[in-house]
Design a protein around this motif. Structure first.
Motif, mmCIF file in Angstrom:
data_model
loop_
_atom_site.group_PDB
_atom_site.id
_atom_site.type_symbol
_atom_site.label_atom_id
_atom_site.label_comp_id
_atom_site.label_asym_id
_atom_site.label_seq_id
_atom_site.Cartn_x
_atom_site.Cartn_y
_atom_site.Cartn_z
ATOM 1 N N PHE A 52 0.834 -1.201 0.000
ATOM 2 C CA PHE A 52 0.000 0.000 0.000
ATOM 3 C C PHE A 52 0.870 1.254 0.000
ATOM 4 C CE2 PHE A 52 -2.119 3.409 2.332
ATOM 5 C CZ PHE A 52 -3.278 3.553 1.580
ATOM 6 N N LEU A 53 1.881 1.276 0.876
ATOM 7 C CA LEU A 53 2.742 2.452 0.968
ATOM 8 C C LEU A 53 3.544 2.656 -0.311
ATOM 9 C CD1 LEU A 53 3.968 2.119 4.655
ATOM 10 C CD2 LEU A 53 2.345 3.777 3.738
ATOM 11 N N LYS A 54 4.083 1.581 -0.885
ATOM 12 C CA LYS A 54 4.851 1.718 -2.122
ATOM 13 C C LYS A 54 3.993 2.270 -3.252
ATOM 14 C CE LYS A 54 8.736 -1.364 -1.850
ATOM 15 N NZ LYS A 54 9.488 -2.441 -2.481
ATOM 16 N N LYS A 55 2.727 1.872 -3.255
ATOM 17 C CA LYS A 55 1.818 2.307 -4.311
ATOM 18 C C LYS A 55 1.479 3.795 -4.189
ATOM 19 C CE LYS A 55 -2.775 1.308 -6.141
ATOM 20 N NZ LYS A 55 -3.984 0.504 -5.964
ATOM 21 N N HIS A 56 1.324 4.300 -2.976
ATOM 22 C CA HIS A 56 0.820 5.655 -2.775
ATOM 23 C C HIS A 56 1.881 6.704 -2.448
ATOM 24 C CE1 HIS A 56 -2.899 3.313 -2.473
ATOM 25 N NE2 HIS A 56 -3.454 4.408 -2.951
ATOM 26 N N LEU A 57 3.089 6.294 -2.117
ATOM 27 C CA LEU A 57 4.129 7.271 -1.789
ATOM 28 C C LEU A 57 4.908 7.657 -3.045
ATOM 29 C CD1 LEU A 57 5.495 5.889 1.572
ATOM 30 C CD2 LEU A 57 4.073 7.892 1.221
ATOM 31 N N PRO A 58 5.445 8.874 -3.076
ATOM 32 C CA PRO A 58 6.226 9.293 -4.246
ATOM 33 C C PRO A 58 7.521 8.478 -4.355
ATOM 34 C CG PRO A 58 6.283 10.977 -2.541
ATOM 35 C CD PRO A 58 5.325 9.924 -2.082
ATOM 36 N N VAL B 67 6.665 8.360 10.361
ATOM 37 C CA VAL B 67 5.394 8.893 10.855
ATOM 38 C C VAL B 67 5.660 9.862 12.010
ATOM 39 C CG1 VAL B 67 3.273 8.293 12.087
ATOM 40 C CG2 VAL B 67 3.962 6.995 10.076
ATOM 41 N N ALA B 68 6.550 9.484 12.915
ATOM 42 C CA ALA B 68 6.868 10.358 14.052
ATOM 43 C C ALA B 68 7.497 11.665 13.576
ATOM 44 C CB ALA B 68 7.803 9.631 15.022
ATOM 45 N N ALA B 69 8.435 11.587 12.643
ATOM 46 C CA ALA B 69 9.072 12.801 12.119
ATOM 47 C C ALA B 69 8.055 13.703 11.437
ATOM 48 C CB ALA B 69 10.193 12.424 11.146
ATOM 49 N N GLY C 282 4.526 27.569 9.918
ATOM 50 C CA GLY C 282 4.955 27.856 8.550
ATOM 51 C C GLY C 282 4.093 27.093 7.572
ATOM 52 N N SER C 283 4.389 27.273 6.324
ATOM 53 C CA SER C 283 3.604 26.601 5.283
ATOM 54 C C SER C 283 4.160 25.206 5.031
ATOM 55 C CB SER C 283 3.639 27.436 4.010
ATOM 56 O OG SER C 283 4.978 27.553 3.565
ATOM 57 N N ASN C 284 3.531 24.487 4.116
ATOM 58 C CA ASN C 284 3.954 23.119 3.819
ATOM 59 C C ASN C 284 5.413 23.001 3.402
ATOM 60 O OD1 ASN C 284 1.680 21.801 4.580
ATOM 61 N ND2 ASN C 284 0.784 21.745 2.556
ATOM 62 N N PRO C 285 5.961 23.877 2.567
ATOM 63 C CA PRO C 285 7.383 23.714 2.237
ATOM 64 C C PRO C 285 8.293 23.761 3.477
ATOM 65 C CG PRO C 285 6.364 25.175 0.659
ATOM 66 C CD PRO C 285 5.342 24.917 1.738
ATOM 67 N N VAL C 286 7.962 24.588 4.447
ATOM 68 C CA VAL C 286 8.754 24.657 5.678
ATOM 69 C C VAL C 286 8.633 23.331 6.433
ATOM 70 C CG1 VAL C 286 8.962 25.800 7.923
ATOM 71 C CG2 VAL C 286 8.545 27.149 5.869
ATOM 72 N N GLN C 287 7.430 22.814 6.522
ATOM 73 C CA GLN C 287 7.212 21.549 7.223
ATOM 74 C C GLN C 287 7.859 20.395 6.465
ATOM 75 O OE1 GLN C 287 2.963 21.692 7.472
ATOM 76 N NE2 GLN C 287 2.979 22.940 9.334
ATOM 77 N N PHE C 288 7.796 20.410 5.140
ATOM 78 C CA PHE C 288 8.465 19.374 4.334
ATOM 79 C C PHE C 288 9.969 19.418 4.574
ATOM 80 C CE2 PHE C 288 5.046 19.411 0.778
ATOM 81 C CZ PHE C 288 4.225 18.619 1.555
ATOM 82 N N PHE D 276 4.845 13.147 3.697
ATOM 83 C CA PHE D 276 3.408 12.980 3.490
ATOM 84 C C PHE D 276 2.621 13.222 4.779
ATOM 85 C CE2 PHE D 276 -0.370 10.253 3.497
ATOM 86 C CZ PHE D 276 -1.053 10.815 2.440
ATOM 87 N N VAL D 277 3.124 12.745 5.889
ATOM 88 C CA VAL D 277 2.387 12.844 7.156
ATOM 89 C C VAL D 277 2.257 14.296 7.619
ATOM 90 C CG1 VAL D 277 2.472 12.192 9.610
ATOM 91 C CG2 VAL D 277 2.875 10.487 7.863
ATOM 92 N N THR D 278 3.149 15.179 7.196
ATOM 93 C CA THR D 278 3.034 16.585 7.601
ATOM 94 C C THR D 278 1.731 17.220 7.118
ATOM 95 O OG1 THR D 278 4.181 17.405 5.641
ATOM 96 C CG2 THR D 278 5.528 16.971 7.590
#
Length: 183
Positions: free
Chosen positions: A5-11, A46-48, A57-63, A82-84
């Motif tokens: 599932f994770l391999k299919k949906h993660l970049p 997931v924890a990170a 901040g915005s998503n780029p900061v969180q990424f 992804f979890v962010t």
């Protein structure tokens, strides 16, 4: 099942390495644990991601911070990024209110009511609104920052343990199912 599932949906590894915000990490992204899907790496990712998702901040900061934590702790990078996304425009206000309440409770701050900044301050020059903004942040900032760190840590610990336990339960279930089929 979780791995498929994770391999299919993660970049993919390559698509993340080409991201302009992640590219600055260079060869640090070559460690195998950043891309492998095993229980420790996924739980750490997931924890990170949960911790980085509450960084203001915005998503780029969180990424960026999710990537930084993934590289530092050698955990799954795509999952951390992804979890962010759990902190988004719909969830950020309740999360920050929860963090503020938690911070108020921990620091013992007695704030009767949260006062809004006067919108008329935007029409004034910086020398007039900077002292008011500084006072506002010193009054309400300490409980918020304390609460954000505590809530992010709590979410990260709970997310880590939940993934480890759920993964273990799945493995036990799959082994028992295989054993029953072999009989």
């Amino acid at each position: 099942m979780p791995r498929k599932f994770l391999k299919k949906h993660l970049p993919s590894h390559e698509s993340i390495r080409q991201n302009r915000f992640v590219r600055c990490f260079g060869t640090l992204l070559h460690h195998p644990n950043l891309w492998h899907l095993h229980r420790r790496s996924v739980a750490g990712g997931v924890a990170a991601g949960l911790f980085a998702g509450l960084i203001p901040g915005s998503n780029p900061v969180q990424f960026f911070f999710a990537t930084l934590f993934s590289v530092l702790f050698k955990v799954n990078l795509p999952l951390a990024a992804f979890v962010t996304l759990y902190s988004n425009p719909l969830t950020i206000v309740p999360l920050y209110l929860l963090a503020f309440t938690l911070g108020r409770w921990v620091t013992g701050s007695e704030l009767d009511n949260l006062q809004m900044l006067d919108p008329a301050l935007l029409d004034k020059n910086i020398s007039e609104w900077l002292p008011i903004l500084t006072e506002y942040l010193t009054t309400y900032g300490k409980p918020l920052i304390t609460g954000l760190v505590l809530l992010a840590s709590l979410l990260a610990m709970c997310g880590y343990m939940l993934v480890r336990v759920a993964w273990r339960i799945y493995i036990i279930h799959a082994r028992r199912k295989r054993a029953r089929q072999q009989k």
